[in-house]
Design an enzyme around this catalytic site. Structure first.
Site, PDB file in Angstrom:
ATOM      1  N   ASP A  56      12.751 -54.641  91.619  1.00  0.00           N
ATOM      2  CA  ASP A  56      11.738 -54.940  91.796  1.00  0.00           C
ATOM      3  C   ASP A  56      10.930 -56.289  92.026  1.00  0.00           C
ATOM      4  O   ASP A  56      10.881 -56.701  91.314  1.00  0.00           O
ATOM      5  CB  ASP A  56      11.395 -54.665  89.905  1.00  0.00           C
ATOM      6  CG  ASP A  56      10.036 -54.881  89.518  1.00  0.00           C
ATOM      7  OD1 ASP A  56       9.695 -54.380  90.069  1.00  0.00           O
ATOM      8  OD2 ASP A  56      10.152 -55.617  88.693  1.00  0.00           O
TER       9      ASP A  56
ATOM     10  N   LYS B 155       9.175 -62.818  79.174  1.00  0.00           N
ATOM     11  CA  LYS B 155       9.402 -61.222  78.821  1.00  0.00           C
ATOM     12  C   LYS B 155      10.139 -59.737  78.136  1.00  0.00           C
ATOM     13  O   LYS B 155      11.068 -60.725  77.592  1.00  0.00           O
ATOM     14  CB  LYS B 155       9.980 -60.769  80.438  1.00  0.00           C
ATOM     15  CG  LYS B 155       9.780 -59.688  80.933  1.00  0.00           C
ATOM     16  CD  LYS B 155      10.520 -59.219  82.606  1.00  0.00           C
ATOM     17  CE  LYS B 155      10.646 -57.771  82.828  1.00  0.00           C
ATOM     18  NZ  LYS B 155      11.459 -57.876  83.842  1.00  0.00           N
TER      19      LYS B 155
END
Length: 108
Positions: free
Chosen positions: A106, A12
């Protein structure tokens, strides 16, 4: 692919346009360090939090398969037992994180 340990990983990366902002860069790194402290079957493990020039990134376990959204688009409505299993597993992971002072903002 993490060559030295011969395993698949996901990387990421904080977009470079955001990584130039010191507060966003530090927040990304801090969140990665916090997530790396968690070890639970339903939380993707973080193996590395690092910077390389303008890049800021997390190396994490690779999860094969799609998202719940992908499943819904491909197969339509999920059966009740599968929904119960998914919600239970997410709940266990969130409870584990919350017990360690981590609030996830999230959930996917």
């Amino acid at each position: 692919r993490e060559v030295r340990l011969d395993r698949s990983v996901a990387i990421k990366v904080l977009p470079p346009a955001l990584a130039v902002r010191p507060e966003l860069r530090e927040r990304f790194l801090r969140e990665g360090r916090i997530a790396a402290r968690l070890s639970h079957p339903h939380i993707v493990p973080i193996y590395r939090v690092d910077e390389a020039g303008e890049f800021v990134f997390l190396v994490m376990g690779y999860v094969d398969g799609g998202s719940v959204g992908d499943r819904l688009r491909e197969r339509g409505t999920l059966a009740a037992p599968e929904v119960v299993r998914l919600v239970r597993e997410v709940g266990w992971a969130l409870a584990y994180a919350h017990a360690r002072g981590v609030v996830h903002r999230d959930v996917k």
